[in-house]
Design a protein around this motif. Structure first.
Motif, PDB file in Angstrom:
ATOM      1  N   MET A 164      54.403  80.285  35.948  1.00  0.00           N
ATOM      2  CA  MET A 164      54.589  80.275  37.392  1.00  0.00           C
ATOM      3  C   MET A 164      53.371  79.551  37.955  1.00  0.00           C
ATOM      4  SD  MET A 164      57.440  81.845  37.830  1.00  0.00           S
ATOM      5  CE  MET A 164      57.441  81.981  39.595  1.00  0.00           C
ATOM      6  N   ALA A 165      53.610  78.420  38.604  1.00  0.00           N
ATOM      7  CA  ALA A 165      52.524  77.617  39.156  1.00  0.00           C
ATOM      8  C   ALA A 165      52.525  77.757  40.672  1.00  0.00           C
ATOM      9  CB  ALA A 165      52.686  76.151  38.758  1.00  0.00           C
ATOM     10  N   ALA A 166      51.377  78.151  41.211  1.00  0.00           N
ATOM     11  CA  ALA A 166      51.186  78.214  42.654  1.00  0.00           C
ATOM     12  C   ALA A 166      50.528  76.898  43.055  1.00  0.00           C
ATOM     13  CB  ALA A 166      50.298  79.398  43.014  1.00  0.00           C
ATOM     14  N   VAL A 167      51.186  76.148  43.930  1.00  0.00           N
ATOM     15  CA  VAL A 167      50.723  74.813  44.280  1.00  0.00           C
ATOM     16  C   VAL A 167      50.345  74.764  45.758  1.00  0.00           C
ATOM     17  CG1 VAL A 167      51.376  72.371  44.426  1.00  0.00           C
ATOM     18  CG2 VAL A 167      52.186  73.782  42.515  1.00  0.00           C
ATOM     19  N   GLU A 168      49.172  74.213  46.021  1.00  0.00           N
ATOM     20  CA  GLU A 168      48.745  73.981  47.399  1.00  0.00           C
ATOM     21  C   GLU A 168      48.642  72.484  47.622  1.00  0.00           C
ATOM     22  OE1 GLU A 168      45.290  76.207  48.547  1.00  0.00           O
ATOM     23  OE2 GLU A 168      46.135  78.087  47.789  1.00  0.00           O
ATOM     24  N   ILE A 169      49.002  72.077  48.835  1.00  0.00           N
ATOM     25  CA  ILE A 169      48.932  70.664  49.180  1.00  0.00           C
ATOM     26  C   ILE A 169      47.930  70.459  50.313  1.00  0.00           C
ATOM     27  CG2 ILE A 169      51.255  70.181  48.366  1.00  0.00           C
ATOM     28  CD1 ILE A 169      52.195  70.181  51.288  1.00  0.00           C
ATOM     29  N   GLY A 170      47.428  69.230  50.424  1.00  0.00           N
ATOM     30  CA  GLY A 170      46.447  68.911  51.439  1.00  0.00           C
ATOM     31  C   GLY A 170      46.967  67.972  52.506  1.00  0.00           C
ATOM     32  N   ASP A 223      51.448  76.899  49.083  1.00  0.00           N
ATOM     33  CA  ASP A 223      52.545  76.189  49.740  1.00  0.00           C
ATOM     34  C   ASP A 223      53.836  76.264  48.935  1.00  0.00           C
ATOM     35  OD1 ASP A 223      51.082  75.027  52.060  1.00  0.00           O
ATOM     36  OD2 ASP A 223      49.902  74.122  50.443  1.00  0.00           O
ATOM     37  N   TYR A 224      53.708  76.300  47.588  1.00  0.00           N
ATOM     38  CA  TYR A 224      54.887  76.297  46.716  1.00  0.00           C
ATOM     39  C   TYR A 224      54.663  77.206  45.516  1.00  0.00           C
ATOM     40  CZ  TYR A 224      56.076  71.981  49.166  1.00  0.00           C
ATOM     41  OH  TYR A 224      56.365  71.060  50.131  1.00  0.00           O
ATOM     42  N   PHE A 225      55.751  77.777  45.031  1.00  0.00           N
ATOM     43  CA  PHE A 225      55.800  78.404  43.709  1.00  0.00           C
ATOM     44  C   PHE A 225      56.776  77.593  42.885  1.00  0.00           C
ATOM     45  CE2 PHE A 225      54.460  82.860  45.055  1.00  0.00           C
ATOM     46  CZ  PHE A 225      53.272  82.807  44.334  1.00  0.00           C
ATOM     47  N   GLU A 233      58.269  65.404  51.801  1.00  0.00           N
ATOM     48  CA  GLU A 233      59.579  65.085  51.225  1.00  0.00           C
ATOM     49  C   GLU A 233      59.442  64.367  49.884  1.00  0.00           C
ATOM     50  OE1 GLU A 233      61.425  62.929  54.426  1.00  0.00           O
ATOM     51  OE2 GLU A 233      62.224  64.775  55.340  1.00  0.00           O
ATOM     52  N   GLU A 234      58.486  63.444  49.773  1.00  0.00           N
ATOM     53  CA  GLU A 234      58.257  62.741  48.499  1.00  0.00           C
ATOM     54  C   GLU A 234      57.797  63.710  47.426  1.00  0.00           C
ATOM     55  OE1 GLU A 234      55.456  59.659  49.445  1.00  0.00           O
ATOM     56  OE2 GLU A 234      56.937  58.464  50.545  1.00  0.00           O
ATOM     57  N   LEU A 235      56.883  64.605  47.780  1.00  0.00           N
ATOM     58  CA  LEU A 235      56.390  65.605  46.836  1.00  0.00           C
ATOM     59  C   LEU A 235      57.533  66.493  46.358  1.00  0.00           C
ATOM     60  CD1 LEU A 235      53.687  67.299  45.808  1.00  0.00           C
ATOM     61  CD2 LEU A 235      54.560  68.851  47.551  1.00  0.00           C
ATOM     62  N   GLU A 236      58.322  67.018  47.280  1.00  0.00           N
ATOM     63  CA  GLU A 236      59.419  67.911  46.912  1.00  0.00           C
ATOM     64  C   GLU A 236      60.466  67.194  46.069  1.00  0.00           C
ATOM     65  OE1 GLU A 236      60.784  69.698  50.555  1.00  0.00           O
ATOM     66  OE2 GLU A 236      59.003  70.978  50.691  1.00  0.00           O
ATOM     67  N   ILE A 284      49.642  67.336  38.710  1.00  0.00           N
ATOM     68  CA  ILE A 284      48.331  67.044  39.310  1.00  0.00           C
ATOM     69  C   ILE A 284      48.262  65.595  39.790  1.00  0.00           C
ATOM     70  CG2 ILE A 284      45.864  66.851  38.803  1.00  0.00           C
ATOM     71  CD1 ILE A 284      46.107  69.347  37.122  1.00  0.00           C
ATOM     72  N   GLY A 285      49.064  64.738  39.236  1.00  0.00           N
ATOM     73  CA  GLY A 285      49.055  63.332  39.642  1.00  0.00           C
ATOM     74  C   GLY A 285      49.702  63.055  40.990  1.00  0.00           C
ATOM     75  N   LEU A 286      50.379  64.045  41.564  1.00  0.00           N
ATOM     76  CA  LEU A 286      50.995  63.848  42.882  1.00  0.00           C
ATOM     77  C   LEU A 286      49.912  63.880  43.952  1.00  0.00           C
ATOM     78  CD1 LEU A 286      54.085  66.169  42.352  1.00  0.00           C
ATOM     79  CD2 LEU A 286      54.063  63.666  42.360  1.00  0.00           C
ATOM     80  N   ARG A 287      49.893  62.868  44.820  1.00  0.00           N
ATOM     81  CA  ARG A 287      48.770  62.690  45.737  1.00  0.00           C
ATOM     82  C   ARG A 287      48.575  63.832  46.724  1.00  0.00           C
ATOM     83  NH1 ARG A 287      49.636  59.997  50.906  1.00  0.00           N
ATOM     84  NH2 ARG A 287      51.881  59.687  51.216  1.00  0.00           N
TER      85      ARG A 287
END
Length: 156
Positions: free
Chosen positions: A76-82, A113-115, A90-93, A135-138
């Motif tokens: 389970m990855a908890a992801v935060e975006i900046g 922001d995301y699980f 939309e591109e990230l999702e 991790i490569g997603l900006r």
């Protein structure tokens, strides 16, 4: 109350019983399903068809044993975006949803922001997924990985 295509409709106790049995075994014959819910086959089939047409039943699928598919390692990855501009989100999702390793993906209110539930073969496969894709997603600023110790209850 559920909504489908702008139309209000009600799900009664018989519909809920049909849904319960189909969730348990989506391959039930109409005759067997009708017997379990106390209907004759024709009205049972009409109800199932209505539930499908109204979007309550969205499809049928096979449940695959993760170990047999080589995907027994779950994280389970908890992801935060900046970045919060609509196009970047939309591109990230879209990118994350397209990854085969991602079996579940939720946007949350607040932090994180995301699980994301990721299913892969082993630690090394997760590390590869994490370093070459996620991790490569900006927009991604932080990823906290939580290894699943034991699956207690799931719908899949």
């Amino acid at each position: 109350m559920p909504r489908a295509y702008g139309t209000l409709y009600y799900v009664d106790s018989v519909d809920r019983e049909i849904l319960f049995h189909l969730r348990q075994d989506g391959r039930l014959t109409n005759v067997e399903l009708a017997k379990r819910v106390g209907l004759t086959p024709p009205p049972c089939l009409r109800r199932v068809k209505r539930l499908e047409d109204e979007g309550i039943i969205t499809g049928y699928r096979a449940r695959i044993d993760p170990a047999a598919a080589g995907r027994n390692f779950e994280v389970m990855a908890a992801v935060e975006i900046g970045v919060n501009d609509l196009q970047t989100v939309e591109e990230l999702e879209s990118a994350i949803a397209s990854y085969d390793e991602v079996v579940e993906f939720h946007r949350l209110f607040g932090r994180p922001d995301y699980f994301i539930r990721v299913a892969v073969e082993d630690h090394a496969a997760y590390e590869t997924f994490l370093t070459t894709k996620l991790i490569g997603l900006r927009a991604v600023t932080r990823v906290d990985s939580h290894l699943v110790m034991k699956k207690i209850k799931t719908d899949d």
